[in-house]
Design a protein around this motif. Structure first.
Motif, PDB file in Angstrom:
ATOM      1  N   ARG A  32      25.848  16.324  21.381  1.00  0.00           N
ATOM      2  CA  ARG A  32      25.825  16.263  22.849  1.00  0.00           C
ATOM      3  C   ARG A  32      26.740  17.332  23.454  1.00  0.00           C
ATOM      4  NH1 ARG A  32      27.087   9.981  23.956  1.00  0.00           N
ATOM      5  NH2 ARG A  32      28.802  10.451  22.552  1.00  0.00           N
ATOM      6  N   LEU A  35      27.250  14.230  29.283  1.00  0.00           N
ATOM      7  CA  LEU A  35      26.414  13.111  29.738  1.00  0.00           C
ATOM      8  C   LEU A  35      26.880  12.724  31.126  1.00  0.00           C
ATOM      9  CD1 LEU A  35      28.486  10.483  29.195  1.00  0.00           C
ATOM     10  CD2 LEU A  35      27.777  10.931  26.880  1.00  0.00           C
ATOM     11  N   LEU A  59      26.291  17.505  36.567  1.00  0.00           N
ATOM     12  CA  LEU A  59      27.093  18.562  35.956  1.00  0.00           C
ATOM     13  C   LEU A  59      26.457  18.869  34.599  1.00  0.00           C
ATOM     14  CD1 LEU A  59      30.611  16.999  36.640  1.00  0.00           C
ATOM     15  CD2 LEU A  59      29.437  18.733  37.993  1.00  0.00           C
ATOM     16  N   ASP A 118      28.335  26.409  32.793  1.00  0.00           N
ATOM     17  CA  ASP A 118      28.269  25.101  33.433  1.00  0.00           C
ATOM     18  C   ASP A 118      27.590  25.235  34.790  1.00  0.00           C
ATOM     19  OD1 ASP A 118      29.776  24.087  31.334  1.00  0.00           O
ATOM     20  OD2 ASP A 118      31.672  24.373  32.367  1.00  0.00           O
ATOM     21  N   ALA A 119      26.833  24.213  35.179  1.00  0.00           N
ATOM     22  CA  ALA A 119      26.141  24.279  36.478  1.00  0.00           C
ATOM     23  C   ALA A 119      26.158  22.919  37.155  1.00  0.00           C
ATOM     24  CB  ALA A 119      24.701  24.731  36.258  1.00  0.00           C
ATOM     25  N   VAL A 120      26.347  22.941  38.468  1.00  0.00           N
ATOM     26  CA  VAL A 120      26.131  21.725  39.254  1.00  0.00           C
ATOM     27  C   VAL A 120      24.712  21.858  39.787  1.00  0.00           C
ATOM     28  CG1 VAL A 120      26.865  20.381  41.237  1.00  0.00           C
ATOM     29  CG2 VAL A 120      28.549  21.627  39.894  1.00  0.00           C
ATOM     30  N   ARG A 180      39.055  20.327  21.520  1.00  0.00           N
ATOM     31  CA  ARG A 180      39.286  20.614  22.944  1.00  0.00           C
ATOM     32  C   ARG A 180      39.159  19.334  23.767  1.00  0.00           C
ATOM     33  NH1 ARG A 180      35.233  23.787  23.817  1.00  0.00           N
ATOM     34  NH2 ARG A 180      34.123  22.324  25.153  1.00  0.00           N
ATOM     35  N   ARG A 181      38.152  18.527  23.450  1.00  0.00           N
ATOM     36  CA  ARG A 181      37.932  17.292  24.213  1.00  0.00           C
ATOM     37  C   ARG A 181      39.064  16.291  24.001  1.00  0.00           C
ATOM     38  NH1 ARG A 181      31.580  16.737  22.567  1.00  0.00           N
ATOM     39  NH2 ARG A 181      30.760  18.257  24.038  1.00  0.00           N
TER      40      ARG A 181
END
Lengths: 217, 506
Positions: A32, A35, A59, A118-120, A180-181
């Motif tokens: 993933r 989400l 997002l 990344d995109a909104v 990183r998460r």
């Protein structure tokens, strides 16, 4: 019970653990990228052939190459589904389609191109063929209309969406991402935290092995 | 004169320091090293598990924060409220949509992480909220008073900095538990020192224990108190009950009672043990036989009585905190002894014909074995069912080997039957108390409080099982079995951590 007798046993144990760890981390799967944290706990409505549902304010992370949409297939099997990621200015950032003949409670649809950043965006799902498709998600927490709508009609909740990478990959390839998460909100930050955790575990394991070898004094 | 007083204080301190140093030296290095391994492992768990993704951690943090800010424990309330800073952290960490939803990971998105950092900096309120008055308002304050120290040490940091340091304090308690388990095994099974190490390390790497030990949860101190009780009981059975041991046993029980209501379940077993010890020592039951048991119980109950007085006079809390907990009696519930016993049977084993089945068809496997092998997060992060079934093989092998060791030494066993009966009864009564608490909750609102962590105060007996298994293997195979037990425990722990990593971060 001399230490010498325990050494080969411990060595075999370490090798077995390392081999099992390597085997698990080598397992391949589609990972993933993100989400929308909506739970698939209610049927928000249905999507009839030719209709499109759009959900605003999503997002969509960089690296996304597929979307898993929580859709409920009719008994005869789900029809073809199309999906599009649409930027605020109306540009389609990515899109894809999945053929008919699916079942269960989620449909994974490949996207092209893979999102570079990344995109909104709005995520739009179209029932391109077959019977009526159920939409699984969660009612809006504030009792309002939610973010999902078919045309101008708000569905009163949000659809669950999971963003996936385009191809299967091993856990090894995800190590940096997981590290990183891990660091969210932590004073050390992700990578340092992961390294520290690995060091702690190694030290604990080494202490245990040493203890077994030296015996209780 | 002042100089003289200072000199007196110094001379008083030196022997005390020497006594302490001598006490520390009497503990084998192996025990310290096992404890250190447990501390390191629990610390790793504390870093891996996302903030507040351990059952009730948000409530335990709130209680400790309330105590640190107001200098007193919270008052029971109808619902929990939190300080502004904790509320902001819970909101930005997506707490509500992560717990109980295994398919929702922790925060991944850089925007969400940036928002969390910003809000942690901006939201400074720490004194608001009622300290989780609903979930924990009546609970005793000892664990939270200890946690208030790391809380204050990290006063300049954010909620997550404070939580990280508070988790470390719990990890220290986990190390202390393993140290005491080692000492318990040394008293219980003298003669094979290596088996103590195996038993203690098996406990140190038990993943559920380390998971709870790496979080802010009063269970961490309860486990240490229970391990101390078992150790002191074993010592008393081996060396006789002295005044010092009676006071120490009372103190360990007091720590448990001042930590969590569940410790009440250990009191009947401790009382029984004290009576058995005193009768054995005096050769019968006379009035003076009760002197040392009475001393121990007085020491055990004294802090609880002081808390009771403070509850009524200063803190404006119900005299007995448990009376305000979810397990309170009274009102429109009518518990009965047969009902409680039937519930306890169903709670642990399996429903009999005609019985209700509040925990499914086979709670022993589905709740207790499964939970002990490992269910993490908010009791929703699980392995595939096959893993739990496969775990039955090593568990059964351990039980068989331990049984073999007991059989081989049945003569020695006969001589120590009272002691063994006391441990078994203590475990049984504690397990019944856990079921009893759940029974009351079940009558009140049809909920069942069945989590394997509630039985972890009995971990010293698990350590004993492991140590016995090593002995049961015989001299020739003991090194193989001991090394295999520890290697398996480490592998079990490691893969449990991978499971948690995959659930929250992948």
């Amino acid at each position: 019970m001399e230490g010498r007798a325990r050494l080969p046993i411990l060595a075999i144990g370490c090798v077995l653990i390392a081999a099992a760890l390597a085997a698990v981390l080598a397992q391949s799967g589609v990972r993933r990228t993100g989400l929308n944290r909506v739970r698939a706990v209610a049927q928000l409505g249905t999507l009839e052939r030719g209709r499109t549902l759009c959900q605003r304010g999503e997002l969509v992370p960089a690296g996304t190459g597929a979307i898993s949409v929580s859709l409920l297939a009719p008994p005869a099997g789900g029809g073809a589904v199309r999906v599009a990621v649409v930027a605020r200015d109306g540009t389609t950032l990515a899109g894809g389609a999945a053929p008919a003949g699916w079942g269960g409670v989620a449909r994974t649809i490949p996207l092209r191109p893979v999102l570079a950043r990344d995109a909104v965006a709005r995520v739009c799902v179209t029932a391109a063929g077959g019977g009526i498709v159920g939409l699984a998600g969660e009612g809006a927490a504030d009792g309002g209309g939610g973010r999902a709508a078919i045309g101008r009609r708000a569905l009163g909740g949000d659809l669950r969406l999971v963003y996936l990478r385009a191809h299967a990959a091993s856990w090894w390839s995800e190590v940096a991402t997981v590290a990183r998460r891990m660091g969210a909100g932590h004073p050390l930050g992700g990578t340092a935290l992961a390294v520290l955790t690995a060091l702690l575990l190694t030290a604990a394991g080494a202490l245990a092995a040493w203890q077994l070898l030296r015996g209780a004094q | 004169m002042a100089a003289g007083a200072l000199e007196l204080t110094r001379t008083a301190r030196v022997p005390r320091r020497r006594r302490l140093a001598a006490l520390v030296r009497r503990v084998p290095a192996a025990a310290w090293l096992c404890a250190l391994a447990a501390f390191l492992n629990a610390t790793a768990w504390s870093l891996i598990t996302p903030a507040f993704q351990v059952p009730d951690e948000q409530a335990h943090y709130a209680y400790a924060e309330f105590l640190a800010q107001h200098g007193r424990p919270p008052v029971p309330r109808a619902r929990d409220t939190f300080s502004g800073s904790e509320r902001a952290a819970l909101r930005d960490l997506k707490f509500a949509t992560t717990m109980f939803v295994p398919r929702n990971g922790a925060l991944w998105n850089p925007w969400e992480q940036a928002r969390l950092q910003r809000d942690l900096r901006l939201e400074r309120d720490r004194s608001g909220g009622n300290g989780a008055g609903s979930a924990l308002g009546g609970e005793p304050p000892l664990y939270y008073a200890l946690e208030a120290m790391p809380y204050r040490l990290a006063a300049g940091g954010s909620v997550l900095d404070r939580l990280a340091l508070m988790r470390l304090a719990s990890a220290l308690m986990t190390g202390a538990t393993v140290l005491l388990v080692f000492l318990f095994l040394r008293e219980l099974l003298p003669g094979r020192p290596w088996s103590w190490t195996v038993g203690a390390l098996g406990v140190a790497f038990q993943p559920l224990f380390a998971f709870v030990g790496g979080s802010v949860n009063s269970d961490a101190l309860l486990y240490a108190a229970a391990a101390a009780i078992f150790y002191l009981l074993a010592r008393a059975f081996r060396r006789g009950l002295s005044v010092r041991l009676a006071v120490a046993l009372g103190a360990a029980t007091a720590v448990g009672l001042m930590t969590k209501f569940n410790a009440m379940g250990l009191v009947p077993g401790v009382t029984l043990a004290l009576l058995a010890l005193a009768i054995r020592q005096d050769g019968g039951l006379r009035p003076r036989t009760l002197r040392l048991p009475a001393l121990a119980l007085a020491v055990a109950l004294a802090p609880a009585l002081i808390e009771l007085a403070l509850n009524v006079t200063v803190w404006d809390r119900p005299a007995i905190g448990a009376s305000a907990s979810a397990f309170r009696l009274g009102g429109d519930i009518h518990p009965t002894l047969p009902g409680a016993l039937a519930y306890a049977w169903e709670f642990y084993l399996a429903p009999l014909p005609g019985m209700a089945s509040p925990l499914g068809h086979l709670p022993l496997m589905d709740t207790w074995v499964t939970g002990f092998v490992g269910v993490f997060g908010w009791v929703e992060t699980e392995w595939p069912v096959a893993v739990y079934r496969a775990a039955l093989v090593p568990l059964a092998a351990l039980a068989l080997l331990a049984g073999r060791a007991l059989l081989a030494r049945r003569d020695a066993l006969r001589a120590r039957r009272v002691e063994l009966l006391v441990y078994a009864t203590t475990a049984l009564l504690f397990a019944l108390s856990v079921a009893g608490a759940s029974y009351v909750g079940h009558l009140r609102d049809h909920t069942n409080n069945a989590q394997a962590r509630y039985l972890l105060p009995l971990l010293p007996l698990y350590g004993a099982l492991l140590a016995l298994a090593v002995r049961g293997a015989g001299r020739r195979w003991a090194p193989l079995v001991g090394a295999a037990i520890v290697a398996l425990a480490i592998a079990h722990d490691l893969f449990a951590q991978l499971l948690v990593l995959a659930r929250y971060y992948a």
